[in-house]
Design a protein around this motif. Structure first.
Motif, mmCIF file in Angstrom:
data_model
loop_
_atom_site.group_PDB
_atom_site.id
_atom_site.type_symbol
_atom_site.label_atom_id
_atom_site.label_comp_id
_atom_site.label_asym_id
_atom_site.label_seq_id
_atom_site.Cartn_x
_atom_site.Cartn_y
_atom_site.Cartn_z
ATOM 1 N N LYS A 17 -5.294 24.856 6.306
ATOM 2 C CA LYS A 17 -3.838 24.802 6.160
ATOM 3 C C LYS A 17 -3.403 24.306 4.785
ATOM 4 O O LYS A 17 -2.604 24.951 4.089
ATOM 5 N N ASP A 18 -3.928 23.165 4.364
ATOM 6 C CA ASP A 18 -3.489 22.583 3.085
ATOM 7 C C ASP A 18 -3.981 23.391 1.894
ATOM 8 O O ASP A 18 -3.212 23.700 0.978
ATOM 9 N N ARG A 20 -4.967 26.505 1.755
ATOM 10 C CA ARG A 20 -4.363 27.845 1.718
ATOM 11 C C ARG A 20 -2.929 27.766 1.197
ATOM 12 O O ARG A 20 -2.493 28.615 0.408
ATOM 13 N N SER A 21 -2.202 26.747 1.633
ATOM 14 C CA SER A 21 -0.829 26.572 1.158
ATOM 15 C C SER A 21 -0.793 26.348 -0.347
ATOM 16 O O SER A 21 0.034 26.934 -1.060
ATOM 17 N N GLN A 22 -1.699 25.521 -0.846
ATOM 18 C CA GLN A 22 -1.777 25.272 -2.289
ATOM 19 C C GLN A 22 -2.124 26.556 -3.038
ATOM 20 O O GLN A 22 -1.583 26.825 -4.119
ATOM 21 N N LEU A 24 -1.523 29.717 -2.069
ATOM 22 C CA LEU A 24 -0.388 30.639 -2.068
ATOM 23 C C LEU A 24 0.697 30.184 -3.032
ATOM 24 O O LEU A 24 1.354 31.013 -3.680
ATOM 25 N N ASP A 25 0.877 28.882 -3.151
ATOM 26 C CA ASP A 25 1.827 28.374 -4.141
ATOM 27 C C ASP A 25 1.387 28.763 -5.552
ATOM 28 O O ASP A 25 2.217 29.154 -6.392
ATOM 29 N N ASN A 28 2.000 32.452 -6.179
ATOM 30 C CA ASN A 28 3.445 32.703 -6.262
ATOM 31 C C ASN A 28 3.985 32.350 -7.636
ATOM 32 O O ASN A 28 4.863 33.041 -8.175
ATOM 33 N N GLU A 280 -2.319 37.442 -0.929
ATOM 34 C CA GLU A 280 -1.572 37.392 0.327
ATOM 35 C C GLU A 280 -2.134 38.385 1.331
ATOM 36 O O GLU A 280 -2.155 38.123 2.536
ATOM 37 N N ASP A 283 -6.309 37.322 4.197
ATOM 38 C CA ASP A 283 -6.014 36.032 4.820
ATOM 39 C C ASP A 283 -7.167 35.639 5.742
ATOM 40 O O ASP A 283 -8.246 36.256 5.712
#
Length: 607
Positions: A17-18, A20-22, A24-25, A28, A280, A283
Motif C-alpha cells: 500500500k505505502d 505503491r502509493s509513493q 504512483l505519486d 504522476n 498505472e 498493477d
C-alpha cells in the motif's frame, strides 16, 4: 477467481500500500499534458533532433506529435537478438505513418548465459540485469520521448528492461519480441548426448555436433528456459500484442506484428487522447497473473527473482511465500522441456498463448479486470494473429488442445499444483522446481558432500567419488559472494548419478539454469553463505532432509554442535577479477538476497 489466488492478491495489495502509493505519486509528477520535449530549451531540443531528417525535424519542432524511444538489446552474437538488426527502420517507418517520430534512444548490453555457462563471465550474468536497467534509464533520461518500444528477449535482458520500464512508469511502453528459432535436435536427444559426454561415452566432437544441431539459427532457443519464460510473462502482463511471443523471426507475420507494435504505442501516448502510462497499467493483479502463468507452465525459477525485482520497481512487494501459496493453488497445465519433451514451437502448435489464456481464464486462475496495451481485459489475448489477404488480423484462437501431451485438456492438469515449492528450515528458505521431478524424487534424506565451486563437483564425479546417495552442497555462489552465477555445470553429472539409481539432490545459494529440472535442487537459498547463512557451517557427512511435499529443508545436526562450529571462510576472492569482474565489485557488494530480487538498485530499502 479462485479464492486462494484472490487472497494472495489482496495480501500483496495490503503489503504494498505505502510503496505503491509513493510510486504512483512519483510517476504522476513525471507526467506531462504536452509532449515531453516541450520542457527542453531550444539548445536542448536542437541537440535532440540534430541528426534527424528534414521531415522528422519538422514534426519534432511542432511539439504536438509523439516521439517514441527505441531501446534495443540487438547484437548479432545472440541468436535471439540478431533479428532485431532490421527492426529500427521498420519501427521508424511505421511510427512515421501515424504522424509521429521514432528515434533509436539507446542500446543495452545483452550477454548469453548459454555462452557463459561454467565460464568466468557467468559471474556477471545476474548483475548484467541491473546494468541493462541503468543503461535503459540513460537512454530515456533525455526527456525527449512520449512512449517506449523495448526490444529484448533473453535471460537478464527482459527483466532489466522491465525494471527500467517501471522506473519510467509515466511512459506508455510496448515490448517487441523476435520469436523462437525453428525446432532443431530434440531436447531429449540433446540432454542424452550431454550425459553421454559427462560419462565419457562420446567426445567433444559429438557433443558440439549435438549442441550445434539444437542451437542452429536466428531466434530464441526453443526450450522453456528463462528466455521463453520471459516472453510468456510479458505477454500475460499485456505488454506484448496478443499472440506475439512465439511467432518465428524473418516471416511476414513477424514483421507485421513489429509494425503493429510500433503503431500501438502511439495510440497510448498523451497526444493520442488515450493515455496509458505503463506504471498505472501494470498493477498487483498484473503481477499475480504473471506468477500464475509461470507456475501453470512450469517456467524458469530465475523469474522468481526477476518478478520480485521489477515488481519492486513499481512499488509492489512480492516474496517467496506468495510464489508458494500461488503454486499450491495453480495446476501444471503444460509440458514443455525441461518439464516434458516438447519445445516452444510444439507448444505454439498445440494452441500456444491463446489457448493458455483461455484455459487460465476459464479456470478462474487469472484476474481479467486488468489493463493491457490493447485495453481492459484479457479476452483479446485469446485471439491469434494471422495474415489474411496480406493484412494482419486477429482471429479467435483454439478452444481445445491440439496435443494433450503438451497442453493439458481442461480439468485434467499434469499436476494439481504448480511447478514450484518453497522450502523452509534451519538452513533457510529456498526454491525447489518440482514440475520436472519424477514422483518421489522430491524427497531425499542423505549425507552432504560439500563443495565451494561447481567445477570441484565435476572433478569428484569424474574421479568416481560420488557413486552414492548424497546431497551436494555448493556454497559461496550467492549474490554477495560471486554475483549468483548459474551452476549449470552440475546438471549432467547429477543427472547421470540419478539415472544410475542413486538418490541425489542439490542445495545451493546459487542459481540453476532455466533448463534444469529433473534433479531436486534447493536453489536461491537465503541467507547465503557469505551473509550468515547456516550453509556455511555444513560439513561433509552431515545429514540433510529435503522434502518437496512438506516444504522442509533441514540440516539434521544438533543445535549445540552447530553453535560450536565456525562458518567456512570464503576463499575465492581471486575470482572477483578477470573477464571484467573487477569492475562489478560495487554492484556485487550491494546486491540484496535472492528473495528480495538479488538486486543492487534498491539498496536503501530491500523490504
Amino acid at each position: 477467481m479462485k479464492p486462494q489466488i484472490q487472497a494472495v492478491t489482496e495480501r500483496i495489495i495490503a503489503r504494498s500500500k505505502d510503496s505503491r502509493s509513493q510510486y504512483l505519486d512519483k510517476i504522476n509528477q513525471a507526467k506531462s499534458s504536452k509532449v515531453h520535449r516541450s520542457v527542453l530549451s531550444c539548445g536542448n531540443l536542437a541537440h535532440g533532433f540534430a541528426a534527424c531528417g528534414k521531415e522528422d525535424k519538422s514534426i519534432l519542432k511542432q511539439l504536438n506529435h509523439s516521439d517514441v524511444a527505441i531501446v534495443s538489446a540487438y547484437n548479432d552474437m545472440l541468436s535471439a537478438h540478431q533479428p532485431y538488426e532490421t527492426y529500427p527502420q521498420i519501427i521508424k517507418d511505421a511510427v512515421r505513418e501515424t504522424g509521429g517520430v521514432a528515434q533509436f534512444a539507446g542500446g543495452v548490453p545483452a550477454m548469453c548465459d548459454g555462452v557463459t555457462q561454467g565460464q568466468p563471465g557467468m559471474d556477471l550474468s545476474l548483475m548484467s540485469r541491473d546494468v541493462i536497467a541503468m543503461s535503459s534509464a540513460v537512454a530515456l533520461s533525455h526527456n525527449m520521448f512520449d512512449g517506449t518500444l523495448m526490444l529484448g528477449i533473453c535471460d537478464k535482458i527482459v527483466p532489466g528492461l522491465l525494471i527500467a520500464t517501471m522506473t519510467f512508469g509515466h511512459l506508455p511502453t510496448v515490448f517487441v519480441p523476435a520469436g523462437p528459432m525453428p525446432s532443431g535436435l530434440p531436447n531429449k536427444e540433446k540432454a542424452r548426448v550431454r550425459q553421454q559426454y559427462a560419462e565419457g561415452e562420446v567426445g567433444q566432437d559429438k557433443l558440439l555436433e549435438a549442441e550445434s544441431a539444437s542451437y542452429h539459427s536466428p531466434g530464441t532457443c526453443t526450450f522453456f528456459g528463462t528466455a521463453n519464460s520471459n516472453q510468456l510473462v510479458v505477454e500475460v502482463m499485456g505488454l506484448h500484442l496478443p499472440g506475439a511471443s512465439f511467432v518465428a523471426p524473418n516471416t511476414q507475420l513477424r514483421e507485421e506484428l513489429t509494425k503493429a507494435a510500433a503503431r500501438q504505442v502511439t495510440r497510448l501516448t498523451q497526444q493520442s487522447g488515450n493515455y496509458v502510462p505503463v506504471g498505472e497499467m501494470i498493477d498487483e493483479k498484473s503481477i499475480v497473473n504473471a506468477i500464475v502463468a509461470l507456475l501453470a507452465t512450469g517456467g524458469s525459477t530465475n523469474l522468481t527473482m526477476h518478478i520480485i525485482a521489477f515488481a519492486k520497481a513499481a512499488g509492489i512487494i512480492i516474496n517467496y511465500d506468495d510464489f508458494a501459496d500461488l503454486s499450491d493453488a495453480v495446476p501444471l497445465m503444460t509440458r514443455i522441456y525441461p518439464n516434458g519433451f516438447a519445445d516452444i514451437n510444439q507448444f505454439q502448435e498445440a494452441g500456444g498463448m491463446a489457448l493458455l489464456f483461455r484455459d487460465l481464464i476459464d479456470a478462474g486462475l487469472v484476474h481479467e479486470d486488468v489493463n493491457t496495451i490493447c485495453g481492459q481485459g484479457l479476452e483479446k489475448y485469446t485471439q491469434v494473429p494471422t495474415m489474411v489477404d496480406g493484412k494482419l488480423v486477429w482471429l479467435d484462437g483454439p478452444t481445445q488442445s491440439g496435443d494433450i501431451e503438451v497442453i493439458a485438456a481442461p480439468g485434467e492438469p499434469f499436476k494439481e499444483d504448480g511447478g514450484l515449492k518453497v522450502l523452509k528450515g534451519n538452513l533457510g528458505r529456498s526454491v525447489l522446481k518440482t514440475s520436472a521431478l519424477a514422483p518421489g524424487a522430491e524427497i531425499i534424506k542423505a549425507p552432504a558432500v560439500v563443495f565451494e565451486d561447481q567445477h570441484d563437483l565435476d572433478k569428484a564425479f569424474h574421479a568416481g567419488e560420488l557413486d552414492k546417495d548424497f546431497v551436494a552442497v555448493v556454497r559461496f555462489q550467492g549474490p554477495k559472494a560471486r554475483g549468483m552465477p548459474e551452476c549449470h555445470k552440475l546438471t549432467p553429472p547429477l543427472g547421470v548419478l540419478q539415472d544410475k539409481g542413486f538418490k541425489v539432490a542439490l542445495v545451493t545459494d546459487g542459481r540453476m539454469s532455466g533448463a534444469s529440472g529433473k534433479v531436486p535442487a534447493a536453489i536461491h537459498l537465503v541467507p547465503e553463505a557469505l551473509d550468515g547463512g547456516l550453509i556455511a557451517k555444513v560439513q561433509t557427512g552431515d545429514m540433510i532432509n529435503i522434502d518437496g511435499q512438506t516444504g522442509e529443508l533441514t540440516l539434521l545436526v544438533d543445535e549445540q554442535e552447530l553453535a560450536q562450529r565456525q562458518p567456512a571462510a570464503f576463499t575465492a576472492q581471486h575470482e572477483h577479477s578477470g573477464i571484467g569482474r573487477e569492475l562489478f565489485g560495487f554492484m556485487r557488494n550491494n546486491l540484496s538476497d535472492a528473495e528480495t530480487g538479488a538486486c543492487s538498485l534498491f539498496v536503501k530499502d530491500n523490504s
